[in-house]
Every structure is written in structure tokens, then in C-alpha cells.
Design a protein around this motif. Structure first.
Motif: not given
Lengths: 156, 105
Positions: A95-121
């Protein structure tokens, strides 16, 4: 514009005391996690951040990736972002936010069992797109959402 | 530290479990200043959250300081059954960490 800054600061004040106490208590920072991509999180350009995580910037917009955001965020300190994806074999979501100072907010490494959605704040400095990048196979797919960050709750 | 991490895991149809977690952490960016002293508050944020299902890694979250204070995280895990355990462990940039376990219900 300045109002955004005010509310951002005020929202953070409550945590300041706790943060100070912790910082004082943990005077010996131990090793930084090896896996954490420092370069990517410190990148000041969106392309640099994507490249640091995935080694490429060849994004392909895809309707199988959706970014659900509030249209208007009253408080930029807490913006709920949901990324859904239906690509087979997805390995990672960022997840990236171009207008933030630090562009990359979060990165999630998925697996087969866990890949359909991610929610965060996340925190957002001001009105901006939110870009989700999904790696599936050897390709990068992306989708965008836009969040208008305001102060009051009455804006339309 | 402050309050303990909360984790809930509920199973839905088709063996899909939705996990919701709330962590308590200041998530300091390292850019804010203390209003009274004018000193910069050092960065203090969660860098990594590991999720394990019955001891097998299913999700790794890499976070920057952009993630909000007291981070909320939600995701789903497929092929689960009631009674499976989900464990979340976060580690921050000072090396501190916390774990919490939930049983899928």
C-alpha cells in the motif's frame, strides 16, 4: 491546509507520553529486523519504493484488485484502507500513499491460505490517491483509490 | 507496556476465517516534536507482524511509520476449522515484541 496539521498533531499528543516512556525504558535498541526493507520505507518517490520492494516498476492496472477507502477521511491520522484481490497466486500486497513523506505504508507477504483481503489503518498527510500493488506470478498489478482528507465531518 | 494486543478469529462458511487484531503501540514516525521541549520524538513503530496458523506462517506484514497509532489489522485465512490457533507476533524498531493467540471459533 494548516488545520490538517493541527489535528494531526493533536491526535498524536495523547500517545506522546507513552512513546517517551517507552523510548526511555528501552535504551538499548537491538538489531533491526533483517527482512524489513529499510530502503523501501525510506524512499521519497513512489517508483523508488515500488522498485525497492519488487525490483520493477512495470505496473498493470487490474480490475481484480480493489482498494476500498473512505471517500472523505475526517481524521487523517486514522484512515482505514482495505485491499481486496482475486488474482491467482498472489504473493504480496503493498500500500502506497504518494502524498505522504514516506511513500510506502505497508507491505504484506501473502501465502496460499491468506491472500484475499487486508484491512489496516494508515496515516495520511493530505488528500491523496492510495495505490495498492499486488504481485502475482512475475507481474505487478495495481489499483487506486482516492481519499479526501478533511478536518470537519460535514464536507461533501 | 500498555494494554495487551487483542485478537479475534471467527470462522465463516467454507472454512474461511476472518481475523481481526488490534495492537496497542504509539507508532511514532520520528518526525513529530514534543511541544514542551521542542525535541524530536524518536521513531518508534512496529516493523513486522508475523501471523501463524497452527505454527505455520501464513502472513507477514511489513509496516512503516505511516501505519496509524494502535494499529488495526484484519485479513482472512482459508482452509481453516474451528479449534485452529492463530498467533500474531509484532516486533518494533526497538526490538520489543508481543504475541497474542486466538482460537478460531
Amino acid at each position: 491546509m494548516d488545520n490538517n496539521r493541527r489535528i494531526f498533531l493533536r491526535a498524536g499528543m495523547a500517545s506522546a507520553a507513552a512513546g517517551m516512556a517507552v523510548a526511555a525504558g528501552l535504551l538499548t535498541p537491538r538489531m533491526v529486523l533483517a527482512a524489513w526493507p529499510k530502503q523501501a520505507f525510506e524512499a521519497t518517490k513512489v517508483d523508488d519504493a515500488i522498485k525497492a520492494v519488487y525490483g520493477s516498476t512495470a505496473l498493470e492496472p487490474s480490475d481484480k484488485v480493489t482498494v476500498k477507502t473512505p471517500d472523505i477521511a475526517e481524521n487523517g491520522a486514522v484512515v482505514s484502507i482495505t485491499v481486496r484481490q482475486k488474482l491467482p497466486g498472489a504473493q504480496s500486497i503493498s500500500i502506497l500513499v504518494p502524498e505522504n513523506g514516506s511513500k510506502l505504508a505497508a507491505s504484506y507477504e501473502l501465502s496460499k491460505q491468506c491472500s484475499s483481503f487486508i484491512t489496516c489503518r494508515i496515516k495520511m498527510r493530505k488528500t491523496s490517491d492510495v495505490i495498492a500493488v499486488v504481485k502475482a506470478g512475475d507481474k505487478l498489478y495495481s489499483a487506486k483509490g482516492r481519499v479526501k482528507v478533511t478536518l470537519g465531518g460535514c464536507g461533501g | 507496556m500498555a494494554r495487551k494486543m487483542k485478537v479475534r478469529a471467527f470462522i465463516k462458511d467454507g472454512g474461511i476465517t476472518v481475523v481481526k487484531a488490534l495492537m496497542f503501540h504509539p507508532m511514532e514516525t520520528g518526525l513529530r516534536k514534543d511541544k514542551k521541549t521542542g525535541k524530536t520524538i524518536p521513531a518508534h513503530f512496529i516493523q513486522e507482524v508475523d501471523v501463524q496458523l497452527n505454527g505455520n506462517k501464513v502472513l507477514t506484514c511489513l509496516w512503516g511509520p505511516v501505519v496509524s497509532k494502535n494499529p488495526f489489522l484484519s485479513f482472512d485465512i482459508s482452509d481453516t476449522k474451528a479449534g485452529d490457533t492463530v498467533q500474531l507476533t509484532w516486533t518494533d524498531n526497538t526490538g520489543a515484541s508481543e504475541s497474542a493467540t486466538a482460537t478460531i471459533a
